[in-house]
Design an enzyme around this catalytic site. Structure first.
Site, PDB file in Angstrom:
ATOM      1  CE  LYS A  22      -1.197   1.776   3.833  1.00 12.32           C
ATOM      2  NZ  LYS A  22      -1.312   2.940   4.688  1.00 12.32           N
ATOM      3  CG  ASN A  23       2.443   2.721   3.493  1.00  9.96           C
ATOM      4  OD1 ASN A  23       1.300   3.143   3.312  1.00  9.96           O
ATOM      5  ND2 ASN A  23       2.897   2.372   4.683  1.00  9.96           N
ATOM      6  CB  CYS A 117      -3.516  10.946  11.602  1.00 12.99           C
ATOM      7  SG  CYS A 117      -2.094   9.919  11.803  1.00 12.99           S
ATOM      8  NE  ARG A 122       1.693  10.246  10.102  1.00 11.20           N
ATOM      9  CZ  ARG A 122       1.149   9.297   9.355  1.00 11.20           C
ATOM     10  NH1 ARG A 122      -0.084   8.921   9.570  1.00 11.20           N
ATOM     11  NH2 ARG A 122       1.836   8.726   8.401  1.00 11.20           N
ATOM     12  CG  ASP A 305       3.524   1.023   9.468  1.00 11.63           C
ATOM     13  OD1 ASP A 305       3.285   1.927  10.291  1.00 11.63           O
ATOM     14  OD2 ASP A 305       3.697   1.235   8.259  1.00 11.63           O
ATOM     15  NE  ARG A 397      -6.719   5.275   6.031  1.00 15.88           N
ATOM     16  CZ  ARG A 397      -6.410   6.505   6.345  1.00 15.88           C
ATOM     17  NH1 ARG A 397      -6.909   7.037   7.442  1.00 15.88           N
ATOM     18  NH2 ARG A 397      -5.627   7.219   5.593  1.00 15.88           N
TER      19      ARG A 397
HETATM   20  C1  EPZ Z   1       5.048   6.389   6.386  1.00 16.96           C
HETATM   21  O1  EPZ Z   1       4.460   7.528   7.004  1.00 16.96           O
HETATM   22  C2  EPZ Z   1       3.947   5.364   6.272  1.00 16.96           C
HETATM   23  N1  EPZ Z   1       2.868   5.913   5.463  1.00 16.96           N
HETATM   24  C3  EPZ Z   1       3.455   4.972   7.649  1.00 16.96           C
HETATM   25  O2  EPZ Z   1       2.542   3.917   7.475  1.00 16.96           O
HETATM   26  C4  EPZ Z   1       4.617   4.483   8.494  1.00 16.96           C
HETATM   27  O3  EPZ Z   1       4.167   4.265   9.800  1.00 16.96           O
HETATM   28  C5  EPZ Z   1       5.736   5.520   8.503  1.00 16.96           C
HETATM   29  O4  EPZ Z   1       6.117   5.868   7.163  1.00 16.96           O
HETATM   30  C6  EPZ Z   1       6.998   5.031   9.218  1.00 16.96           C
HETATM   31  O5  EPZ Z   1       7.480   3.889   8.593  1.00 16.96           O
HETATM   32  C7  EPZ Z   1       2.973   5.923   4.156  1.00 16.96           C
HETATM   33  O6  EPZ Z   1       3.932   5.479   3.571  1.00 16.96           O
HETATM   34  C8  EPZ Z   1       1.809   6.473   3.394  1.00 16.96           C
HETATM   35  P1  EPZ Z   1       7.673   9.366   8.281  1.00 16.96           P
HETATM   36  P2  EPZ Z   1       5.211   8.916   6.969  1.00 16.96           P
HETATM   37  O7  EPZ Z   1       7.694  10.657   7.566  1.00 16.96           O
HETATM   38  O8  EPZ Z   1       5.936   9.014   5.680  1.00 16.96           O
HETATM   39  C9  EPZ Z   1       8.716  12.525  11.731  1.00 16.96           C
HETATM   40  C10 EPZ Z   1       0.575   2.682   7.861  1.00 16.96           C
HETATM   41  O9  EPZ Z   1       0.070   2.152   8.876  1.00 16.96           O
HETATM   42  N2  EPZ Z   1       8.662  13.559  10.684  1.00 16.96           N
HETATM   43  O10 EPZ Z   1       8.691   8.337   7.948  1.00 16.96           O
HETATM   44  O11 EPZ Z   1       4.241   9.970   7.322  1.00 16.96           O
HETATM   45  C11 EPZ Z   1       7.363  11.896  12.012  1.00 16.96           C
HETATM   46  O12 EPZ Z   1       6.629  12.680  12.918  1.00 16.96           O
HETATM   47  C12 EPZ Z   1       1.192   4.054   7.924  1.00 16.96           C
HETATM   48  O13 EPZ Z   1       0.566   2.158   6.748  1.00 16.96           O
HETATM   49  C13 EPZ Z   1       9.029  14.851  10.978  1.00 16.96           C
HETATM   50  O14 EPZ Z   1       9.388  15.173  12.121  1.00 16.96           O
HETATM   51  O15 EPZ Z   1       6.228   8.714   8.159  1.00 16.96           O
HETATM   52  C14 EPZ Z   1       7.762  10.560  12.571  1.00 16.96           C
HETATM   53  O16 EPZ Z   1       8.110  10.692  13.920  1.00 16.96           O
HETATM   54  C15 EPZ Z   1       0.890   4.807   9.153  1.00 16.96           C
HETATM   55  N3  EPZ Z   1       8.982  15.796   9.973  1.00 16.96           N
HETATM   56  C16 EPZ Z   1       9.027  10.214  11.786  1.00 16.96           C
HETATM   57  O17 EPZ Z   1       9.489  11.447  11.238  1.00 16.96           O
HETATM   58  C17 EPZ Z   1       8.613  15.492   8.715  1.00 16.96           C
HETATM   59  O18 EPZ Z   1       8.610  16.387   7.863  1.00 16.96           O
HETATM   60  C18 EPZ Z   1       8.828   9.239  10.640  1.00 16.96           C
HETATM   61  O19 EPZ Z   1       7.738   9.654   9.832  1.00 16.96           O
HETATM   62  C19 EPZ Z   1       8.251  14.165   8.415  1.00 16.96           C
HETATM   63  C20 EPZ Z   1       8.284  13.214   9.421  1.00 16.96           C
END
Ligand code: EPZ
Length: 430
Positions: A22-23, A117, A122, A305, A397
Site C-alpha cells: 500500500k505505501n 492523525c 506528524r 507499523d 484502508r
Molecule cells: C510512512 O508515514 C507510512 N505511510 C506509515 O505507514 C509508516 O508508519 C511511517 O512511514 C513510518 O514507517 C505511508 O507510507 C503512506 P515518516 P510517513 O515521515 O511518511 C517525523 C501505515 O500504517 N517527521 O517516515 O508519514 C514523524 O513525525 C502508515 O501504513 C518529521 O518530524 O512517516 C515521525 O516521527 C501509518 N517531519 C518520523 O518522522 C517530517 O517532515 C517518521 O515519519 C516528516 C516526518
C-alpha cells in the site's frame, strides 16, 4: 455499523497470497501523474487508501483506467488543475505525494495541509525544507500548502529526521529539477526503493535508494512505463504474527523475505520456527512463546507499523516484555482495548511494559487506527469466545479482503453490517 465478528481459538493454518505494498502504491500512483504518456501499474492493492488517491488523481484531470482489480492505467497529459481538495487530504494523508509530483512537473501545487492523525502529530517540515532547498517558494495559507517555483535546481539536502514521506516527496520533485540533488539521511524502506525504481523506469536517474544517500540527476521529462509494485511487507508481517498468536502454521506467499528479516528475527526469538524460500516465508508456532524486548526503528529496524501486532502477541507470551515506540508518539491507543480482553500492558511514555497472560477473552473493541485495528483482530482470533471489532474502516484502508484471507486460513470471522447479521453469526457458530 460495519464490524468484524470473530470466534477465537482456531490455530490459523495454510497459505496466504500477499498483495502489493500500500505505501509504495500511494507514492507510485502520485508519481505516475508526472508522465504525459500512459503508465501501467500492476499489483496495486485494492484498498480504501489507494482508491481515494485514484479519485484525487482523477479530480485534477488525469485519466485513470482500471484494467482489472489490481491493474490501473494513469495518463497525466491532461492535468488541468493543480489544487487537491481538502476532502481527499482529510481522508488520506498520502495525497500530499501529489505536491512532490505536481511541483516537479508543473512547478506549482496547492494541497490542503494534512493535520495530525490517530498515531501522532506528524509534521511535514522536512518535506518543506527539501522543496525550499530545490528553490520552491512554500507558504501555508488558509489551510493549504502552496508551493510555486520559477524553476527547480538540484541541491544538497540533509534530512533532520529519517522520513519515508519526505524522502519520497523530495525525490519526486528533484527528478524534475535542473542538475543533481543529494538527499542525505534518507529513509531506506523498501517502498522508497520501489518508488525510485518506478521513477527510473519512467526515465529518471536516481541512484542509492535503499541507502541513506540518494543521488538524483534531474531529467526534465518522464515517459510512460509498465511497473509491478512490490509485495506489502506489513500485510505479510501481520499474517506472520497471526500464525504466532494463534499457535498456527502460515506460509505468506509472493513476498520478498529480505524485507521481512526484522519481523522473522523477532518471531524466531520468541519461539517460532521460520522457513524462508525464494518468495515465501513459513511461520510455525508449535512451542510456547517467550518474552523479548523490541524498539521500533526506521528500516531495516523493526517497523512501527508492526508494533501493535508485536505487542498483542507478546501479551500472550511467557514473562515480561518491553516494547518501545520510537517513531510515532501516539501509537499505543489500542492498549486499553487489550485490557478489555484481559491483556496486562502498562504504557509509560513511549514504552509498553507487558506481562504475558495465559489467554485473552473476547470483548467488544474498537479499532483506533489501521495497524492497531489489524492487531486487535489477530488478538480476537486467539481469544476465548466472541470478539467484535468496530471501526473496521481503518483496517480496510490498508488490508485487502482481510477477513476473507483469514477465513481461508481457518479463522472464524465475518464482516457484518447490522445487528441482524451479528446475531445470525452468533447463531451459526452456536
Ligand atoms: C510512512 O508515514 C507510512 N505511510 C506509515 O505507514 C509508516 O508508519 C511511517 O512511514 C513510518 O514507517 C505511508 O507510507 C503512506 P515518516 P510517513 O515521515 O511518511 C517525523 C501505515 O500504517 N517527521 O517516515 O508519514 C514523524 O513525525 C502508515 O501504513 C518529521 O518530524 O512517516 C515521525 O516521527 C501509518 N517531519 C518520523 O518522522 C517530517 O517532515 C517518521 O515519519 C516528516 C516526518
Amino acid at each position: 455499523m460495519e464490524q468484524y465478528v470473530i470466534k477465537g481459538g482456531n490455530p490459523l493454518v495454510g497459505e496466504v497470497e500477499i498483495g502489493g505494498a500500500k505505501n509504495a502504491a500511494l507514492a507510485i500512483l502520485a508519481a505516475a501523474t508526472m508522465a504525459d504518456e500512459t503508465v501501467l501499474i500492476e499489483n496495486m492493492p485494492d484498498v480504501r487508501d489507494t482508491n481515494i488517491l485514484l479519485q484525487a488523481i482523477e479530480s485534477i484531470g488525469a485519466i485513470v483506467e482500471r484494467v482489472d482489480r489490481h491493474t490501473v492505467k494513469i495518463n497525466g497529459s491532461r492535468i488541468s488543475n493543480l489544487v487537491i481538495a481538502d476532502d481527499y487530504v482529510k481522508k488520506i494523508r498520502a495525497s500530499y505525494y501529489l505536491i512532490g509530483a505536481l511541483l516537479g512537473k508543473y512547478k506549482s501545487a496547492r494541497v490542503a495541509l494534512p493535520g495530525g492523525c490517530n498515531i501522532g502529530s506528524r509534521p511535514i517540515d522536512q518535506h518543506i525544507k527539501g522543496w525550499k532547498a530545490l528553490g520552491a517558494d512554500v507558504k501555508i495559507e488558509h489551510g493549504l500548502i502552496i508551493t510555486e517555483a520559477e524553476k527547480l535546481s538540484g541541491s544538497h539536502i540533509y534530512m533532520d529526521v529519517v522520513s519515508v514521506g519526505a524522502t519520497i516527496n523530495v525525490m519526486m520533485s528533484a527528478v524534475m529539477a535542473e542538475g543533481q540533488t543529494i538527499i542525505e539521511n534518507a529513509a531506506k524502506e523498501p517502498h522508497v526503493v520501489d518508488v525510485a525504481n518506478f521513477l527510473n523506469s519512467m526515465g529518471a536517474n536516481i541512484k542509492g535508494a535503499g541507502t541513506d544517500v540518494i543521488r538524483i540527476k534531474g531529467t526534465g521529462r518522464l515517459h510512460g512505463t509498465e511497473y509491478t509494485i512490490i509485495p506489502d511487507q506489513i500485510e505479510a508481517g501481520t499474517f506472520m504474527f497471526a500464525a504466532a498468536i494463534t499457535k498456527g502454521d502460515i506460509t505468506v506467499k509472493n513476498v520478498i523475505p529480505k524485507h521481512l528479516e526484522s519481523i522473522s528475527a523477532k518471531l524466531a526469538e520468541i519461539g517460532c520456527e521460520i522457513e524462508e524460500s525464494d518468495d515465501a516465508v513459513r511461520v510455525v508456532a508449535s512451542k510456547p512463546l517467550t518474552h523479548t524486548q523490541v524498539k521500533t526503528l526506521p528500516y531495516p529496524g523493526f517497523p512501527t507499523d508492526m508494533q501493535p501486532q508485536m505487542v498483542v502477541t507478546l501479551a500472550l507470551a511467557r514473562g515480561a516484555s518491553i516494547v518501545t515506540e520510537s517513531i510515532f508518539e501516539n501509537r499505543f491507543k489500542y492498549v486499553d482495548e487489550m485490557t478489555r480482553m484481559g491483556g496486562d500492558i502498562k504504557v509509560e511514555g513511549n514504552t509498553a511494559f507487558i506481562n504475558g497472560v495465559e489467554k485473552y477473552t473476547g470483548a467488544s473493541i474498537t479499532a483506533p487506527d489501521l495497524r492497531a485495528g489489524a492487531a486487535l483482530v489477530i488478538a480476537g482470533l486467539s481469544a476465548e469466545g466472541i470478539t467484535t471489532v468496530d471501526d473496521i474502516k481503518y483496517i480496510e484502508r490498508g488490508y485487502e479482503d482481510f477477513h476473507i484471507k483469514l477465513q481461508s486460513l481457518g479463522a472464524v470471522i465475518e464482516r457484518v453490517d447490522s445487528e441482524r447479521e451479528l446475531q445470525k453469526f452468533k447463531l451459526k457458530i452456536g
